[in-house]
Design an enzyme around this catalytic site. Structure first.
Site, PDB file in Angstrom:
ATOM      1  CB  THR A 149      -1.142   0.053   1.201  1.00  0.00           C
ATOM      2  OG1 THR A 149      -2.003   1.153   1.007  1.00  0.00           O
ATOM      3  CG2 THR A 149      -0.222   0.100   2.544  1.00  0.00           C
ATOM      4  CG  ASN A 150      -0.450   4.678  -1.288  1.00  0.00           C
ATOM      5  OD1 ASN A 150      -1.452   5.241  -0.844  1.00  0.00           O
ATOM      6  ND2 ASN A 150      -0.891   3.932  -2.432  1.00  0.00           N
ATOM      7  NE  ARG A 151       5.601   6.992   4.153  1.00  0.00           N
ATOM      8  CZ  ARG A 151       6.789   7.184   4.345  1.00  0.00           C
ATOM      9  NH1 ARG A 151       6.969   8.627   3.736  1.00  0.00           N
ATOM     10  NH2 ARG A 151       7.752   6.339   4.616  1.00  0.00           N
TER      11      ARG A 151
END
Length: 401
Positions: A208-210
């Protein structure tokens, strides 16, 4: 919604104490609130409490000395932009449905021509009585917005319908009702994505990412406030405000499917989600265990579909808005993306800067459109950034469509 004069009618039920919190929410949102109380309401919460929280005098007595040249209930009715009855008891509902005007509250309500909203609160048996249902139907026919009631533990000691919506829910419902009446995106169908996609590795891990989804949710609220019919496709799992259709997804392909299903019926599409470019070539059915002596793990990845490029290629009437989170050469990289993806507007932000972008409450962005100079929006809370983005979209659509 824009700042309004809100007349908050508090009637005599046990839930009247919740009105204090609603006053605070309205004032915090920038509205001016005048509280109108029935005599029975003062048995549950004092006028002093409401006057202190609203910083305005409380209307209670029809026969209080008026200001010179003023008829009290007419002056208050004319001042009102939105009339909200919270809580609205069965008795008050019956009176206003039949046009009775025998105290300050009912007299002022009858004289008010502004939008009206009621939040019923009563015992479930009272709520489901045919007489109460007839009165609620009559108010709806008369153009009054009738909020739903909740279900749960009642003051009588058992569970049932008729619970007053919580103050935050009432604020959201009020915003929703008022936004339906006017706005830059009035009756437009807006589709928004929010959050970072999650690509499964095994049952307990993902890529995933932030992205927190805060910008997408702020845009959903701003477009709703602009009068749009809003659908939010999100990976965060957080419920949006009242009036927004919510579609939960997890990964890029689920998001693509949800967008494809709704794209043709949409007028504006805002791609605020941070979609993963890559996903694992396969997903392990069981948790991948580390082996004795293992120091590396090679994960094979495959490209995810380029969702926004696909939407850009399929455009017919849609106004497509993309986002570009960059860490260098912001304008140059964003302009390349705008051209490559065939978007009508691109919102670019430098996520390398502290205090803005992923996970932050604030943002600072640049709006790009083909053939026009960049529009810089300085650092501000994301809800304010969202309002400026939606305003830019609405003004462009009004001028060109």
């Amino acid at each position: 919604m824009a700042a309004n004069h809100i007349a908050l009618y508090v009637t005599g039920g046990i839930a009247a104490y919740k009105a204090a919190s609603l006053v605070r929410l309205f004032v915090k949102a920038g509205h001016t609130v005048r509280v109108v109380m029935t005599q029975h309401a003062t048995e549950f919460i004092t006028p002093l409490t409401m006057a202190t929280l609203s910083q305005q005098s409380v209307a209670l007595d029809n026969f209080a000395p008026p200001k010179p040249g003023e008829v009290s209930h007419i002056a208050l009715a004319d001042w009102t932009d939105v009339a909200v009855a919270y809580p609205a008891t069965a008795n008050f509902i019956a009176k206003i449905a039949q046009g009775f005007a025998d105290d300050m509250a009912s007299t002022t309500w009858l004289a008010t021509t502004a939008p009206k909203i009621i939040f019923p609160a009563m015992n479930s048996h009272m709520l489901h009585q045919p007489a109460t249902q007839r009165n609620l139907d009559q108010l709806s026919t008369d153009g009054v917005a009738v909020a739903p009631t909740g279900s749960g533990f009642l003051a009588e000691g058992y569970a049932g319908d008729g619970r007053l919506l919580e103050p935050s829910e009432a604020q959201g419902f009020t915003d929703y009702v008022v936004s339906r009446r006017q706005g830059l995106l009035q009756d437009q169908h807006v589709l928004i994505t929010a959050g970072g996609t999650k690509e499964a590795i095994d049952p307990v891990r993902n890529l995933t990412n932030r992205s927190s989804g805060k910008m997408g949710y702020a845009l959903a609220q701003a477009t709703l406030a602009a009068g749009a019919n809003v659908t939010l496709i999100s990976t965060t799992g957080q419920q949006p405000p009242f009036g927004i259709t919510y579609i939960p997804v997890q990964d890029a392909r689920q998001m693509q499917a949800a967008l494809t299903e709704r794209y043709a019926a949409s007028d504006v599409v805002i791609m605020a989600a941070a979609v993963a470019d890559w996903r694992p070539t396969s997903v392990a059915q069981e948790k991948v265990k580390k082996q004795p002596g293992q120091t590396t793990w090679h994960l094979d990845l495959v490209r995810n579909p380029d969702i926004i490029a696909g939407l850009g290629a399929q455009k017919s009437h849609q106004f497509l808005v993309g986002f570009a989170a960059e860490t260098q050469d912001l304008i140059a990289n964003a302009e390349k993306k705008m051209a490559a993806k065939h978007v009508d507007m691109l919102v670019a932000n430098d996520v390398s800067k502290a205090g803005v972008g992923f996970g932050a409450d604030d943002n600072a962005v640049v709006l790009l459109r083909p053939g026009t100079p960049p529009q810089y929006i300085v650092k501000a809370p994301k809800r304010e950034i969202a309002t400026q983005i939606v305003t830019a979209i609405g003004r462009f659509l009004q001028a060109n469509y």
